[in-house]
Design an enzyme around this catalytic site. Sequence first.
Site: not given
Ligand code: TPP
Lengths: 577, 177
Positions: A67, A129-130, A492
């Site tokens: 979803e 339920f649900q 990041m």
């Molecule tokens: C749902 C969610 N969980 C955690 C984060 C925190 N977060 C921001 S950027 C990032 C890393 C993203 O890594 P990747 O998808 O490999 O992309 P890259 O930065 O390596 O390009 C995280 C964990 C987020 N923004 N969204």
Amino acid sequence: METKTLTQKQEKKETTMRISGAEAVIHCLLAEGVDLVYGYPGGAIMPIYDELYKFQDKLHHVLTRHEQGATHAAQGYARVSGKVGVAMATSGPGATNLVTGIADAQIDSTPMVCITGQVASHLLGSDAFQETDIVGISTPVTKWNHQITSASEIPEVMAKAFYIARSGRPGPVLIDITKNAQFEEFDFSYEKCTGIRSYNSKPEIEKSKVEQAADLINKAKKPFIVWGQGIILGQAEEELKQLIEKAGIPAASTLLGLSALDSDHEFNTGMVGMHGNYGPNVLTNECDVLIALGMRFDDRVTGDLSTYAKQAKVVHFEIDPAEIDKNVKTEVAILGNVKESLQRVLPLIDNNKHEAWHGEFKKRYAIEFDEVIKNDLHPEKEGLTMGEVIDQINKASEHKAVIVTDVGQHQMIACRYAKFNKTKSNITSGGLGTMGFALPAAIGAKMGDPEREVVAVIGDGGYQMTIQELGTIFQTGAAVKIVVLNNDFLGMVRQWQQLFFDRRYASTELVNPDFVKIAEGYHIKAKRVSKREDLQGAVQEMMASEEAYFLEVKVEKEDNVFPMIPTGSSVSDVRLS
Amino acid sequence: MEEKQTYTISIYSENNIGLLNRISGIFLKRHINIESLNVSGSEIENVSRFVIVVNITESWARRIVGQIEKQIEVIKAYYHTDDETIFQETALFKIKSDLLFDQRQIQNIIKESHSEIVTVSRDFFVIAKTGRRYEIEALYDELQPYGIMQFTRSGRISVSKERMDISTMLKEFQLIN
Ligand SMILES: Cc1ncc(C[n+]2csc(CCOP(=O)(O)OP(=O)(O)O)c2C)c(N)n1
């Protein structure tokens, strides 16, 4: 809905027919011009799905694999088409799975209507339920929501839902419909909603404010424009361009405003914000008049508020009264639809050039080019950079593609370097920063404008948050191009750990599966590149493909995104390395 | 630093299920404690009036009212300081009946505090007092030694000294649309 007859203005249409609530939902959707919905069935919404089956020639349903995917697809669809996106789910877990996408749509002002099934009304509150209180859960993240417990409410509430979702500052609306209301029969007739007395979606533009704004803009020596997504939502791209050109004002975009003005327009100075361009960030703190158009001074744009544009007189064009003076104190605020406000301001604006002032931006660009851009786009080191991948996509797409990005380093790099020559081409999760957004949003974007090339740029982390939507791509044949920039890290977060946590890479290293095999398992053409000499050919092959295509690019593991304004720092303290 | 003070936030709204949840959420989101809350009908048919008392800075009051007005069913919201409003609370005290007859002093307290006896039964009697918070608290302190079986105080109700032009606003809506 005790006061509904008083509160809601409707267009009259006098035909009635006796049908079930479930069928009524379909007729409401058709009356609102919906031809595509995303969703996932279950017990509490089965009557509506049964009607979808009967009406499949008029109303297409896309079965996503989760979803959350349905909401992001609806968002991508809405952002590219400019129409309201629709997502459906069953009660309980189906409904709660929608919440991330709803929160994302709320903060990024995306028009969306979500419909959830609910247990029968005699079971409400019994932990049936649900059963979940999705109206309670979604209240803080919806523009409006409502629970329907009897079929006769459906037309009026649905009409209101669409009106609210698309008018004023757009946003998501959730309608929860109990199962008995779906089965119940009633005399159906539909009237579109044209106004709600407690909701003013079109504030009156004040003449005196228009004059004051024009006066400030005309007197400015160093005016600077920052525009946001309001320009796209308000369809004010042409007015933005006219203002920039007539008054000779350098302009920059927020993350969500990108593509409203051609990337190569001579007065487009790039993007503001945490990973935005050097010139516009630094010069925000030197301009004398800051003209904010359809943007909300998000903290990732402003950095430390106590030092943000303190020297400038701020003119704010904004549709949402709650945004005015919320973060940044304005000199003049013009409340209203930005297209109309700009149309009123434009005739009062003097022709101007501000050549020396433009020169300041060019100087800063030269610095940024030498220190950052050159290395990102034309690296001399061996490893591939994210920037050069985006550069190849620009070349192969001739700036025409819709670029959908996930969240992380690749997002900032793509938004920094992707070139656009058409509005509604940059689809990303800005305010919520939702990893897992891009793959389903790309599906929606492609369906929102099938003629356009859609390229999703995703990190190896975020890709695995909604990777199941490859199944939706395979089943629907949505010809999206997927580029995973694989650095084997949650890049990041790793960058922040490197810069602010002494390189302690706590839980950011990823051991990844064979992404190519996974794509192939879903019968999607796939390729991996890890060498510079193979990149251009691979990107061209991907873009030339008529079908969906998956391209994994192994990039440098520990590259960082610069410029950067660390959280809490001033925009003028932007770091180049 | 801007000073916090007591603000009365008045909201005129449609009478719809769920709106209380939306409004309280706006305070919750900013970690602001609601000191008192009262919802009732208003001078306009089918329009509800919320009166919410909070202790915040003026700039917070302004922003919060902005967020409240943004809710679809909210017609208009205002914020006022104590000086700008006329406000009251009502309290009920339940006390053992024998005290009323055995302790003359209680009758004096009732008289002097301008409170009234709402009901007297064999076991208990109930006193109602309407007034400012400090007046109710003073009465509470006076009655406390005799033993209060139950005590409850309403949320603040208030009207503003300046006009709140909701009727005109609603008429304009009918005209525009
Ligand atoms: C749902 C969610 N969980 C955690 C984060 C925190 N977060 C921001 S950027 C990032 C890393 C993203 O890594 P990747 O998808 O490999 O992309 P890259 O930065 O390596 O390009 C995280 C964990 C987020 N923004 N969204």
